[in-house]
Design a protein around this motif. Sequence first.
Motif, PDB file in Angstrom:
ATOM      1  N   VAL A 197      -2.426 -41.146  20.009  1.00  0.00           N
ATOM      2  CA  VAL A 197      -2.925 -39.843  19.570  1.00  0.00           C
ATOM      3  C   VAL A 197      -1.977 -39.345  18.487  1.00  0.00           C
ATOM      4  N   LEU A 198      -2.503 -39.179  17.280  1.00  0.00           N
ATOM      5  CA  LEU A 198      -1.680 -38.740  16.163  1.00  0.00           C
ATOM      6  C   LEU A 198      -1.965 -37.277  15.845  1.00  0.00           C
ATOM      7  N   VAL A 199      -0.930 -36.464  15.879  1.00  0.00           N
ATOM      8  CA  VAL A 199      -1.028 -35.054  15.496  1.00  0.00           C
ATOM      9  C   VAL A 199      -0.187 -34.860  14.239  1.00  0.00           C
ATOM     10  N   ILE A 200      -0.849 -34.460  13.159  1.00  0.00           N
ATOM     11  CA  ILE A 200      -0.160 -34.278  11.883  1.00  0.00           C
ATOM     12  C   ILE A 200       0.139 -32.800  11.660  1.00  0.00           C
ATOM     13  N   ASP A 201       1.354 -32.515  11.266  1.00  0.00           N
ATOM     14  CA  ASP A 201       1.815 -31.142  11.034  1.00  0.00           C
ATOM     15  C   ASP A 201       1.571 -30.254  12.257  1.00  0.00           C
ATOM     16  N   PRO A 202       2.095 -30.643  13.414  1.00  0.00           N
ATOM     17  CA  PRO A 202       1.821 -29.887  14.647  1.00  0.00           C
ATOM     18  C   PRO A 202       2.335 -28.452  14.616  1.00  0.00           C
ATOM     19  N   ASP A 203       3.301 -28.171  13.768  1.00  0.00           N
ATOM     20  CA  ASP A 203       3.856 -26.818  13.693  1.00  0.00           C
ATOM     21  C   ASP A 203       3.117 -25.924  12.705  1.00  0.00           C
ATOM     22  N   GLY A 204       2.128 -26.483  12.021  1.00  0.00           N
ATOM     23  CA  GLY A 204       1.392 -25.702  11.036  1.00  0.00           C
ATOM     24  C   GLY A 204       0.513 -24.637  11.676  1.00  0.00           C
ATOM     25  N   SER A 205       0.218 -23.598  10.928  1.00  0.00           N
ATOM     26  CA  SER A 205      -0.580 -22.487  11.462  1.00  0.00           C
ATOM     27  C   SER A 205      -1.979 -22.922  11.850  1.00  0.00           C
ATOM     28  N   ALA A 206      -2.478 -23.982  11.228  1.00  0.00           N
ATOM     29  CA  ALA A 206      -3.829 -24.442  11.540  1.00  0.00           C
ATOM     30  C   ALA A 206      -3.916 -25.080  12.919  1.00  0.00           C
ATOM     31  N   HIS A 207      -2.774 -25.411  13.526  1.00  0.00           N
ATOM     32  CA  HIS A 207      -2.774 -26.121  14.801  1.00  0.00           C
ATOM     33  C   HIS A 207      -2.257 -25.264  15.952  1.00  0.00           C
ATOM     34  N   ARG A 208      -2.372 -23.964  15.859  1.00  0.00           N
ATOM     35  CA  ARG A 208      -1.895 -23.107  16.936  1.00  0.00           C
ATOM     36  C   ARG A 208      -2.615 -23.382  18.253  1.00  0.00           C
ATOM     37  N   ARG A 209      -3.840 -23.875  18.164  1.00  0.00           N
ATOM     38  CA  ARG A 209      -4.607 -24.152  19.382  1.00  0.00           C
ATOM     39  C   ARG A 209      -4.092 -25.368  20.139  1.00  0.00           C
ATOM     40  N   LEU A 210      -3.133 -26.094  19.564  1.00  0.00           N
ATOM     41  CA  LEU A 210      -2.617 -27.299  20.208  1.00  0.00           C
ATOM     42  C   LEU A 210      -1.631 -26.990  21.331  1.00  0.00           C
TER      43      LEU A 210
END
Length: 270
Positions: free
Chosen positions: A175-188
């Motif tokens: 499972v690859l998560v790119i830019d996990p700290d970015g604002s677009a990924h807050r739901r992660l």
Amino acid sequence: MSYKSLIIAITEVTLDRAAINQAAALAARFDAHLTGLYVYEPPYYRYPLAYPNIADIDPEAASGKDEATLAAREAFEAACRAEGVETNEWRFVRGETLNTLALHARYADALIMSGGDLAARLAIVSSRPVIAVPEADRDRSLGQRIMLAWNASRESTRAATAALPLMAGAEQVCVLVIDPDGSAHRRLGDNPGADIALYLARHGIEAEVRLADSDSIGVAETLLTEAIEMNADLICMGVYGHSRLRELVLGGVTRDVIDAPPPVPLLLAH
């Protein structure tokens, strides 16, 4: 969960033997019915001013008896014989390519075809997973080392569930998560990738979670680079698009990956 109905899509534009061979191999793996679907789009659909008279089209091509169609059918039947796929059928249909493929795809678990723009568009309009195979993958296996591009979106969720049958038999799943700290990924959440890994574990699939930063090379390039480093033979990803003046326009990352072109097959879902 398994694939029981698969389609290999072929058009008069290309005869992609790699996609045909991969489709037959998948059908054999899952003991699935395989349909060879050849779509002939009459030229007056694309160039109505150049073909004002329907009688001007090639009668052999319009009836599926031209050299290109016969070669495609021969390649399909040869692949089925080689893989021992006994439950198969050949269909020749005329119509606008995208919508015709979309209609037939709705009665299958997945559709396999050559890679490119059409595959991504088809995944969007058909609501079915599309496995896009590059020509270079003629002799490679598919679905033993799988990378799931995950951002917790609806599209990536559909890609994950569509790939479950393949993941269940894979040697490695990442499972690859790119830019996990970015604002677009807050739901992660606080532990990006953990929830989808747990979901996969409940299906008996052990998945490794990788976090990557796109930095200056961009999301698409990061995805493809990670897939190469993993030696993946399948990338599963959601595809994005929107309508602009009645034309389907692919989203940025989707377009970048498709145009790269990707070094391995893609499982695309919307």
